[in-house]
Design a protein around this motif. Structure first.
Motif, PDB file in Angstrom:
ATOM      1  N   ARG A  21       0.836  -1.214   0.000  1.00  8.78           N
ATOM      2  CA  ARG A  21       0.000   0.000   0.000  1.00  8.78           C
ATOM      3  C   ARG A  21       0.863   1.253   0.000  1.00  8.78           C
ATOM      4  O   ARG A  21       0.598   2.211  -0.728  1.00  8.78           O
ATOM      5  N   TYR A  24       2.462   1.849  -3.275  1.00  7.61           N
ATOM      6  CA  TYR A  24       1.477   2.378  -4.227  1.00  7.61           C
ATOM      7  C   TYR A  24       1.431   3.910  -4.117  1.00  7.61           C
ATOM      8  O   TYR A  24       1.441   4.633  -5.119  1.00  7.61           O
ATOM      9  N   LEU A 174      -4.690   8.879  -7.421  1.00  7.87           N
ATOM     10  CA  LEU A 174      -5.020   8.116  -6.214  1.00  7.87           C
ATOM     11  C   LEU A 174      -6.537   8.030  -5.993  1.00  7.87           C
ATOM     12  O   LEU A 174      -6.990   7.389  -5.040  1.00  7.87           O
ATOM     13  N   TYR A 348      -2.232   7.619   3.375  1.00 10.81           N
ATOM     14  CA  TYR A 348      -2.474   6.188   3.625  1.00 10.81           C
ATOM     15  C   TYR A 348      -3.803   6.000   4.351  1.00 10.81           C
ATOM     16  O   TYR A 348      -4.635   5.178   3.966  1.00 10.81           O
ATOM     17  N   LEU A 351      -6.818   6.720   2.071  1.00 12.75           N
ATOM     18  CA  LEU A 351      -7.060   5.648   1.105  1.00 12.75           C
ATOM     19  C   LEU A 351      -7.672   4.426   1.786  1.00 12.75           C
ATOM     20  O   LEU A 351      -8.558   3.777   1.247  1.00 12.75           O
ATOM     21  N   PHE A 357      -7.502   1.635  -2.064  1.00 13.42           N
ATOM     22  CA  PHE A 357      -6.316   0.919  -2.544  1.00 13.42           C
ATOM     23  C   PHE A 357      -6.747  -0.078  -3.612  1.00 13.42           C
ATOM     24  O   PHE A 357      -7.599  -0.917  -3.350  1.00 13.42           O
ATOM     25  N   SER A 361      -2.865  -3.697  -7.262  1.00 16.05           N
ATOM     26  CA  SER A 361      -1.541  -3.218  -6.874  1.00 16.05           C
ATOM     27  C   SER A 361      -1.041  -3.958  -5.638  1.00 16.05           C
ATOM     28  O   SER A 361       0.108  -3.849  -5.258  1.00 16.05           O
ATOM     29  N   MET A 362      -1.928  -4.690  -4.993  1.00 18.30           N
ATOM     30  CA  MET A 362      -1.538  -5.430  -3.799  1.00 18.30           C
ATOM     31  C   MET A 362      -1.045  -6.834  -4.140  1.00 18.30           C
ATOM     32  O   MET A 362      -0.541  -7.540  -3.292  1.00 18.30           O
TER      33      MET A 362
END
Lengths: 454, 454
Positions: A21, A24, A174, A348, A351, A357, A361-362
């Motif tokens: 995260r 990202y 984002l 963070y 998000l 998130f 991307s995880m």
């Protein structure tokens, strides 16, 4: 077993999912910085205390982490200095270094130290940890991360515009809906002048800055206690009440109210120019002139910028402005700069709270081979090598253990595809591919699987 | 002007070009780690001193950077403790925290602390700075960077094989010709047993490890002084002299010499298995069984791995091995792990010395618009936005200043293309593109330029 080990309060370990995260966020921010022509620098975690002390006020000095000198750090300390009541003075005798408190002062130090090697205007970004011995609380850490982007050595307002474009670009990518507030120190100075207290600029703007938090009445109280007259407060209210109007309306009012102030008209022409550039720039987030925005004012001399997330109350997630004499603290005068800093930790939290998130991307490992034993390994290993050569992040469970354990591993690691090759698959030269989300299975060969992933 | 500011000795600032080079290394290493299924973690710069002290020997304890407690750190110190001759004991009373010294101990602490949240086998990588109060010298810094990759919780030799594959993959991508030396602690134990001094394993291997540096005679001297007999040295020479033979030949000799030792045969079957896996793995760099490789031995229990660059004498650029009880220091017994650590700073020096940094990876901004003034800006800014939207890193010089100054800026920043739009270009809706390397110029439109770059 011995007592479970721990880490210093206010610091954090980052697990793989947290790292994914965070990366990202950092990658998104970094990509924008680079896209706009900024280059990275890094400075050491430790600075000489002489570079840090006195730069953040008395309160800041107390929050510096100091590093004990190596070796016999007491050897040159006299008996008269080595007294319990002497801890403050003693600390600078036994510590020459400290951990950086922000990225701004080390950057100023960097510019002065390397000024002969730098081509100005210097467009630099810096993404690093900073440390403060603050009392830890929710959302406040003793080790946290800043993402700073600055142009130094250019007074062009195009720089302000580019920074706003970067802010817009980052939050757009984002998927955070943000409001970009801007103000100008020169306009604040003109307002203080207009209401008759040019010398109380800081008191006035510090109070105005609290309007959202404490309300008009308390702002009045605070200003009265600072010696501002009732009449002046009435004039000030006109400015504070402009909130809610469009930028054009606010600019119109300002022109009437402070247009004849020389500093005010400079501030307004700066703002005019920034707004006129921005009109052609396809900015997606709202840009709002906010006359109550001051951000402590400390060293800002022109533009002041602050960004808030529209859907989460968490304070500012980015902020900055123009400063005309940053490097003066290290003896290099008249170098103008402008920059903003993104607060990675708050971004963070935004998000996470808004569930923004992106799942993909995880994902780190894309495919895992189940391990059925030596014979099957022999079949799988060349296929695994082929996947990796094709750029697919993949692995084989290292041991021939229970199927359930292997599947749990894949599950916990968010691996989207599990590949199985037993006797039948080997005979046919194929693989059973299990989609871990849908549980669907299909029998395909390795090239078909590579196509499927790509 | 005041005295030029500086940074603590042994630390470094990284300029944009150095950052680009360093990121090329980190990105290459990280890509391989991820490709093989490893996940990132990070730990805080500060650890509790109790987690660090005693883990690196007395010498290591001295090299820890300790952080002075905040506030009145002397308040609980008695007069009898506060004496100049007491500096060592006092330091642990006034400092509770220290900077991490390596990534291994924090990782062990992490595993123990988070063991209930970790799915084992845990394949983690970690790329972070570490700090040591060593005497700075060429190539040795007080802040430097390690890239660690480990599998913890699996005894499968497939892990050793994957690590060797990663090492090969990384150096292949970096174009460094490397030799990957491997050895096995169990074989070293069998050798010590064979020559009659099983209890002197460490003395023997520490001496053997120096063969390349100090020569056979000095190794003999050292071992004699440790009480090894002449006869035993003669036997040991056979092992040391295997250097230069092929892995197969060495294994053949070992089979004869220590095949009947129980620990030796386990070590040899481990090595056999690793070699047999590697045969099918298309390893490009030389993998060499090196019986003199010991790496201090400290906690290795199986494989020992070390990598040297073939074309630069700089010592090891990567090393590691299997350890069976890393987390024991924090009370969690019997968790086996295996890993290697890449030394980013030495790899940097190798690449620099061999001129192996690829030029294109050093380009950050790909195109710069020259600034000819407001009217031209109006023409260029939408084109600039178009470039950026197309993913091209680009900028406009922020001020309308002398052409020469703008070109120097582009040159110093290694920008490959400069874009010029004056009256003629604007009339035609085009741009003059100057290739900064060849000095060629051409008149094209923005879409043609985007195609050219892509």
């Amino acid at each position: 077993m011995a007592q479970k080990p721990s880490i210093p309060k206010g610091t954090r370990d980052f697990s793989p999912i947290e790292m994914a995260r965070r990366n990202y966020i950092f990658d998104t921010i970094r990509e924008s910085f680079i896209r706009f022509g900024f280059e990275a620098i890094e400075t050491p975690a430790m600075e000489n205390l002489s570079s840090l002390l006195g730069k953040y006020g008395d309160e800041g000095d107390k929050l510096l982490f100091k590093i004990l000198n190596s070796g016999n750090y007491l050897s040159k300390i006299g008996d008269t200095e080595l007294l319990p009541e002497n801890s403050k003075q003693l600390s600078t005798l036994i510590c020459e270094k400290g951990l950086r408190y922000d990225l701004t002062v080390p950057f100023a130090r960097y510019v002065v130290q390397h000024r002969n090697d730098i081509t100005f205007p210097f467009k630099r970004y810096q993404i690093q940890a900073v440390w403060r011995a603050d009392r830890p609380q929710k959302g406040r850490y003793r080790e946290f991360f800043q993402c700073d982007v600055d142009v130094i050595g250019s007074t062009s307002l195009l720089n302000e515009v580019e920074l706003i474009q970067i802010v817009d670009d980052v939050f757009r990518k984002l998927n955070i809906s943000a409001t970009i507030k801007i103000n100008n120190r020169k306009i604040l100075a003109a307002i203080a002048e207009k209401i008759g207290y040019p010398e109380k600029l800081t008191d006035i703007t510090v109070a105005m800055d609290k309007l959202d938090k404490i309300g008009l009445e308390k702002v009045h109280e605070e200003l009265l206690s600072k010696g501002i007259s009732e009449d002046s407060l009435e004039m000030l209210d006109v400015f504070m009440n402009l909130q809610g109007n469009s930028n054009d309306e606010k600019m119109g009012c300002l022109r009437e109210l402070i247009g004849n102030s020389s500093i005010g008209s400079i501030g307004m022409s700066e703002l005019d120019k920034v707004f006129s550039y921005l009109k052609d720039m396809d900015i997606k987030n709202k840009v709002e002139l906010d006359l109550n925005l001051a951000r402590g004012l400390s060293y800002y001399t022109g533009a002041i910028i602050e960004v808030v997330a529209n859907d989460v109350s968490i304070g500012s997630i980015c902020g900055g402005g123009r400063y005309d004499d940053l490097t003066g603290i290290f003896g290099l005068k008249d170098v103008s700069g402008v920059g903003v800093s993104f607060g990675a930790d708050r971004i963070y939290d935004v998000l996470l709270q808004l569930d923004l998130f992106p799942g993909e991307s995880m994902v780190s490992t894309q495919a895992m081979f189940v391990n059925f034993g030596e014979k099957e390994e022999e079949y799988c290993l060349p296929l695994l090598a082929k996947l990796r050569a094709a750029g697919i992040n993949s692995e084989i469970y290292p041991e021939n253990t229970k199927m359930k354990k292997q599947m749990t591993y894949a599950n916990n690691k968010n691996i989207p595809f599990v590949l199985l090759a037993g006797e039948n698959e080997i005979k046919e030269g194929k693989l059973t591919v299990k989609n871990m989300k849908s549980s669907e299975q299909s029998l395909i060969n390795i090239d078909e699987f590579i196509d499927l992933i790509k």
